[in-house]
Scaffold this active site. Structure first.
Site, PDB file in Angstrom:
ATOM      1  N   LYS A  93     -31.442 -54.974  28.033  1.00  0.00           N
ATOM      2  CA  LYS A  93     -30.959 -53.697  27.501  1.00  0.00           C
ATOM      3  C   LYS A  93     -29.636 -53.299  28.146  1.00  0.00           C
ATOM      4  O   LYS A  93     -28.677 -52.925  27.454  1.00  0.00           O
ATOM      5  CB  LYS A  93     -32.016 -52.625  27.762  1.00  0.00           C
ATOM      6  N   LYS A 101     -22.856 -47.702  35.749  1.00  0.00           N
ATOM      7  CA  LYS A 101     -24.140 -48.389  35.943  1.00  0.00           C
ATOM      8  C   LYS A 101     -24.184 -49.676  35.132  1.00  0.00           C
ATOM      9  O   LYS A 101     -24.732 -50.690  35.581  1.00  0.00           O
ATOM     10  CB  LYS A 101     -25.289 -47.473  35.538  1.00  0.00           C
TER      11      LYS A 101
END
Length: 298
Positions: free
Chosen positions: A248, A180
């Site tokens: 992030k 991811k």
């Protein structure tokens, strides 16, 4: 895609935590597929909508102790660990009738999820299974699910994943989160590059939307170009996916790059773009707001 259960299959009992833009339709698809599903959410309205669809409401995370599969779809791993702490304590004092599986479907640090899995040893087996496909994929049950964990644990929850999208196990715990992170690098860099291309084109006299239409017919075409590009050109910053989360996610990738000894200069430059957005207080807006950093302060 949703009516995938065979009557002879043993249906795991599911507890689902986090009913945001992604979590609510994901949980709804589990209900449509016939899974006994209980839900918890910090705000009440989403939980009530799921209750009307057939879900049971959890008053406290520890009430999920009887679930076979616990799914967490919260912003990051620290929130997951804090929220599920009462449940983990409850697990420690209860016998294991059937294998327990905790599935983290949020985008989290690959290294941190491995450490979390070690702390759960003997209580539950952890799978990291972040998703890609946005709210449309969540609603339609067509998410790309990138899973990491043991083969046995993956097979136990495969039927659950099938109700939400298409899952592939990429390796041991942490592999899904690393995949991811790679996905997010491609999305984040492409969005930033699109912003630069559109701003340069418009300042040079071209129409940004026309440019994107032409580019979508050639090698530069991508889902990012087709979905985020028009929002960049239209200066449409209504949030679909908040830009602050990209900061992030790029951090997770850069940590992995450092650990692997890889020079990730492009990713560092993109991280700086999104860091600038957050510093300007724009992190809560859509990813397309990266355009404002390219334009500079006006």
């Amino acid at each position: 895609m949703l009516d995938i259960m065979d009557a002879s299959e043993q249906r795991p009992r599911i507890a689902f935590f986090g009913l945001g833009k992604m979590g609510e339709p994901m949980a709804r698809n589990l209900l449509r597929a016939g899974f006994e599903t209980s839900v918890w959410n910090r705000s009440r309205p989403a939980a009530e909508r799921l209750r009307e669809a057939g879900a049971q409401l959890l008053g406290d995370p520890a009430e999920a102790a009887d679930a076979d599969v616990v799914i967490a779809m919260l912003p990051d791993l620290p929130q997951i660990e804090e929220l599920l702490a009462p449940l983990i304590v409850r697990w420690g004092g209860a016998p294991v009738a059937r294998p327990r599986t905790l599935v983290v479907m949020s985008t989290v640090s690959p290294a941190a999820v491995v450490r979390f899995g070690a702390r759960l040893e003997g209580l539950a087996e952890l799978i990291d299974a972040p998703v890609s496909g946005g709210t449309e994929g969540a609603e339609q049950g067509t998410l790309a699910i990138m899973a990491g964990g043991s083969e046995a644990a993956f097979q136990r929850v495969k039927q659950v994943f099938d109700a939400m999208g298409r899952a592939q196990r990429l390796g041991g715990l942490g592999a899904g989160s690393l995949a991811k992170a790679c996905n997010q690098v491609l999305v984040g860099l492409t969005a930033a590059a699109l912003a630069e291309a559109v701003v340069v084109a418009e300042r040079s006299g071209l129409d940004g939307q026309q440019l994107l239409e032409v580019l979508s017919g050639g090698l530069a075409d991508s889902a990012v170009l087709r979905q985020i590009g028009p929002r960049i050109a239209a200066r449409d910053f209504r949030v679909r996916g908040a830009a602050q989360f990209m900061l992030k996610d790029l951090g997770f990738f850069l940590d992995a790059a450092e650990q692997s000894g890889t020079d990730a200069a492009l990713s560092r430059a993109a991280r700086d773009r999104y860091a600038a957005l957050v510093e300007q207080g724009l992190g809560g807006q859509d990813l397309a707001v990266v355009r404002t950093v390219v334009e500079g302060r006006e």
